[in-house]
Design a protein around this motif. Structure first.
Motif, PDB file in Angstrom:
ATOM      1  N   GLY A 126       0.827  -1.205   0.000  1.00  0.00           N
ATOM      2  CA  GLY A 126       0.000   0.000   0.000  1.00  0.00           C
ATOM      3  C   GLY A 126       0.858   1.251   0.000  1.00  0.00           C
ATOM      4  N   ARG A 127       0.374   2.276  -0.693  1.00  0.00           N
ATOM      5  CA  ARG A 127       1.100   3.540  -0.753  1.00  0.00           C
ATOM      6  C   ARG A 127       1.269   4.148   0.635  1.00  0.00           C
ATOM      7  NH1 ARG A 127       3.556   6.806  -2.619  1.00  0.00           N
ATOM      8  NH2 ARG A 127       2.795   8.213  -4.180  1.00  0.00           N
ATOM      9  N   PHE A 135       6.867  -6.456  -6.461  1.00  0.00           N
ATOM     10  CA  PHE A 135       6.054  -5.567  -5.633  1.00  0.00           C
ATOM     11  C   PHE A 135       5.012  -4.886  -6.502  1.00  0.00           C
ATOM     12  CE2 PHE A 135      10.000  -5.902  -3.277  1.00  0.00           C
ATOM     13  CZ  PHE A 135       9.530  -6.133  -1.988  1.00  0.00           C
ATOM     14  N   GLU A 136       3.783  -4.882  -6.009  1.00  0.00           N
ATOM     15  CA  GLU A 136       2.730  -4.142  -6.707  1.00  0.00           C
ATOM     16  C   GLU A 136       2.249  -3.047  -5.788  1.00  0.00           C
ATOM     17  OE1 GLU A 136      -0.535  -6.468  -8.170  1.00  0.00           O
ATOM     18  OE2 GLU A 136       0.813  -7.645  -9.424  1.00  0.00           O
ATOM     19  N   GLU A 137       2.246  -1.854  -6.314  1.00  0.00           N
ATOM     20  CA  GLU A 137       1.856  -0.737  -5.471  1.00  0.00           C
ATOM     21  C   GLU A 137       0.336  -0.552  -5.500  1.00  0.00           C
ATOM     22  OE1 GLU A 137       4.465   2.952  -5.034  1.00  0.00           O
ATOM     23  OE2 GLU A 137       2.747   3.616  -6.198  1.00  0.00           O
ATOM     24  N   ILE A 138      -0.232  -0.452  -4.313  1.00  0.00           N
ATOM     25  CA  ILE A 138      -1.672  -0.234  -4.191  1.00  0.00           C
ATOM     26  C   ILE A 138      -1.901   1.247  -3.871  1.00  0.00           C
ATOM     27  CG2 ILE A 138      -3.747  -0.860  -2.884  1.00  0.00           C
ATOM     28  CD1 ILE A 138      -2.491  -3.124  -4.580  1.00  0.00           C
ATOM     29  N   PRO A 139      -2.709   1.920  -4.674  1.00  0.00           N
ATOM     30  CA  PRO A 139      -2.917   3.352  -4.412  1.00  0.00           C
ATOM     31  C   PRO A 139      -3.698   3.590  -3.123  1.00  0.00           C
ATOM     32  CG  PRO A 139      -4.279   2.606  -6.257  1.00  0.00           C
ATOM     33  CD  PRO A 139      -3.412   1.444  -5.861  1.00  0.00           C
ATOM     34  N   ALA A 140      -3.542   4.777  -2.591  1.00  0.00           N
ATOM     35  CA  ALA A 140      -4.270   5.156  -1.383  1.00  0.00           C
ATOM     36  C   ALA A 140      -5.677   5.579  -1.769  1.00  0.00           C
ATOM     37  CB  ALA A 140      -3.552   6.301  -0.687  1.00  0.00           C
ATOM     38  N   GLU A 141      -6.666   4.901  -1.195  1.00  0.00           N
ATOM     39  CA  GLU A 141      -8.054   5.278  -1.456  1.00  0.00           C
ATOM     40  C   GLU A 141      -8.648   5.901  -0.217  1.00  0.00           C
ATOM     41  OE1 GLU A 141     -10.709   2.297  -3.095  1.00  0.00           O
ATOM     42  OE2 GLU A 141      -9.000   1.580  -4.269  1.00  0.00           O
ATOM     43  N   ILE A 142      -9.355   6.979  -0.430  1.00  0.00           N
ATOM     44  CA  ILE A 142      -9.914   7.697   0.711  1.00  0.00           C
ATOM     45  C   ILE A 142     -11.385   8.019   0.503  1.00  0.00           C
ATOM     46  CG2 ILE A 142      -7.777   8.818   1.415  1.00  0.00           C
ATOM     47  CD1 ILE A 142      -9.454  11.308  -0.183  1.00  0.00           C
ATOM     48  N   LYS A 143     -12.012   8.377   1.596  1.00  0.00           N
ATOM     49  CA  LYS A 143     -13.315   9.010   1.528  1.00  0.00           C
ATOM     50  C   LYS A 143     -13.151  10.337   2.249  1.00  0.00           C
ATOM     51  CE  LYS A 143     -18.191   8.136   2.454  1.00  0.00           C
ATOM     52  NZ  LYS A 143     -18.684   8.708   1.216  1.00  0.00           N
ATOM     53  N   CYS A 144     -13.479  11.412   1.544  1.00  0.00           N
ATOM     54  CA  CYS A 144     -13.312  12.745   2.107  1.00  0.00           C
ATOM     55  C   CYS A 144     -14.472  13.062   3.049  1.00  0.00           C
ATOM     56  CB  CYS A 144     -13.244  13.776   0.986  1.00  0.00           C
ATOM     57  SG  CYS A 144     -13.096  15.446   1.623  1.00  0.00           S
ATOM     58  N   ALA A 175      -6.440   9.109  -3.412  1.00  0.00           N
ATOM     59  CA  ALA A 175      -6.031  10.336  -2.734  1.00  0.00           C
ATOM     60  C   ALA A 175      -4.830  10.983  -3.406  1.00  0.00           C
ATOM     61  CB  ALA A 175      -5.683  10.030  -1.287  1.00  0.00           C
ATOM     62  N   VAL A 176      -4.635  12.241  -3.093  1.00  0.00           N
ATOM     63  CA  VAL A 176      -3.409  12.925  -3.475  1.00  0.00           C
ATOM     64  C   VAL A 176      -2.447  12.775  -2.302  1.00  0.00           C
ATOM     65  CG1 VAL A 176      -2.371  15.167  -3.932  1.00  0.00           C
ATOM     66  CG2 VAL A 176      -4.592  14.603  -4.909  1.00  0.00           C
ATOM     67  N   LEU A 177      -1.220  12.362  -2.623  1.00  0.00           N
ATOM     68  CA  LEU A 177      -0.274  12.105  -1.547  1.00  0.00           C
ATOM     69  C   LEU A 177       0.930  13.013  -1.647  1.00  0.00           C
ATOM     70  CD1 LEU A 177       0.082   8.252  -1.224  1.00  0.00           C
ATOM     71  CD2 LEU A 177      -1.342   9.808   0.076  1.00  0.00           C
ATOM     72  N   ASP A 178       1.332  13.498  -0.520  1.00  0.00           N
ATOM     73  CA  ASP A 178       2.620  14.152  -0.444  1.00  0.00           C
ATOM     74  C   ASP A 178       3.465  13.280   0.471  1.00  0.00           C
ATOM     75  OD1 ASP A 178       4.854  15.568  -0.016  1.00  0.00           O
ATOM     76  OD2 ASP A 178       3.878  17.354   0.744  1.00  0.00           O
ATOM     77  N   ASP A 179       4.242  12.392  -0.129  1.00  0.00           N
ATOM     78  CA  ASP A 179       5.012  11.487   0.717  1.00  0.00           C
ATOM     79  C   ASP A 179       6.508  11.709   0.523  1.00  0.00           C
ATOM     80  OD1 ASP A 179       5.208  10.344  -1.752  1.00  0.00           O
ATOM     81  OD2 ASP A 179       4.708   8.321  -1.106  1.00  0.00           O
ATOM     82  N   SER A 180       6.872  12.961   0.412  1.00  0.00           N
ATOM     83  CA  SER A 180       8.302  13.279   0.378  1.00  0.00           C
ATOM     84  C   SER A 180       8.955  12.721   1.644  1.00  0.00           C
ATOM     85  CB  SER A 180       8.518  14.781   0.254  1.00  0.00           C
ATOM     86  OG  SER A 180       7.612  15.485   1.070  1.00  0.00           O
ATOM     87  N   ASP A 181       8.180  12.653   2.721  1.00  0.00           N
ATOM     88  CA  ASP A 181       8.619  11.936   3.916  1.00  0.00           C
ATOM     89  C   ASP A 181       7.870  10.601   3.954  1.00  0.00           C
ATOM     90  OD1 ASP A 181       9.137  10.845   6.333  1.00  0.00           O
ATOM     91  OD2 ASP A 181       8.651  12.625   7.498  1.00  0.00           O
ATOM     92  N   HIS A 182       8.616   9.506   3.707  1.00  0.00           N
ATOM     93  CA  HIS A 182       8.002   8.187   3.627  1.00  0.00           C
ATOM     94  C   HIS A 182       7.243   7.793   4.880  1.00  0.00           C
ATOM     95  CE1 HIS A 182       8.409   5.740   0.124  1.00  0.00           C
ATOM     96  NE2 HIS A 182       9.630   6.182  -0.096  1.00  0.00           N
ATOM     97  N   TYR A 183       7.663   8.292   6.003  1.00  0.00           N
ATOM     98  CA  TYR A 183       7.105   7.809   7.256  1.00  0.00           C
ATOM     99  C   TYR A 183       5.922   8.642   7.736  1.00  0.00           C
ATOM    100  CZ  TYR A 183      11.035   4.730   7.190  1.00  0.00           C
ATOM    101  OH  TYR A 183      11.925   3.768   6.804  1.00  0.00           O
ATOM    102  N   ALA A 184       5.681   9.766   7.078  1.00  0.00           N
ATOM    103  CA  ALA A 184       4.540  10.576   7.482  1.00  0.00           C
ATOM    104  C   ALA A 184       3.915  11.232   6.251  1.00  0.00           C
ATOM    105  CB  ALA A 184       4.960  11.635   8.493  1.00  0.00           C
ATOM    106  N   PRO A 185       3.328  10.404   5.356  1.00  0.00           N
ATOM    107  CA  PRO A 185       2.748  10.990   4.146  1.00  0.00           C
ATOM    108  C   PRO A 185       1.505  11.820   4.480  1.00  0.00           C
ATOM    109  CG  PRO A 185       2.340   8.617   4.234  1.00  0.00           C
ATOM    110  CD  PRO A 185       3.147   8.958   5.441  1.00  0.00           C
TER     111      PRO A 185
END
Ligand SMILES: [Zn+2]
Length: 125
Positions: free
Chosen positions: A34-35, A64-73, A82-92
């Motif tokens: 998962g992303r 490895f298959e990447e699973i996108p992040a799915e959200i409900k707003c 979702a739109v992700l800002d994961d420049s920091d891997h540990y706290a996207p």
């Protein structure tokens, strides 16, 4: 280390399945990542490579298959990727692509799952 316990979980799942099926060798492993699983993929791959030494997974190809992040707003009820800002891997940062809100429920994309393994059995020969 987070990646180490993840890697061990993956190996255990693969070995369990392999043993249940009397596998003599594991040829291929597909892992869904998962992303939002908050791991460093290169690090995970490295640790896996070390852990599978001298096991029946040793020569397996690990995909490895990447699973996108799915959200409900929670603000606009948007449902989807979702739109992700994961420049920091540990706290996207997970944002709604529709209204930029950070108040979202994460539906999918947090897990690491062994999706498929290809094994060799004595009967196959
Ligand atoms: Zn929204």
């Amino acid at each position: 280390m987070h990646e180490l316990s993840m890697a061990q979980g993956i190996i255990n799942a693969v070995l369990d399945t392999a043993n249940e099926n009397n596998a003599t060798e594991v040829n291929e492993v597909t892992v869904e990542v998962g992303r939002l699983a908050m791991i460093n993929p290169e690090q995970l791959q490295f640790i896996l490579g070390v852990l599978i030494e001298n096991t029946i997974i040793e020569d397996a190809e690990i995909n490895f298959e990447e699973i996108p992040a799915e959200i409900k707003c929670l603000d606009c009820e948007f449902d989807g990727e979702a739109v992700l800002d994961d420049s920091d891997h540990y706290a996207p940062l997970v944002k709604c692509p529709n209204c930029d809100s950070l108040s979202v429920d994460i539906i999918n994309g947090k897990d690491i799952v062994v999706k498929n393994i290809v094994i060799e059995k004595p009967d196959d020969v």
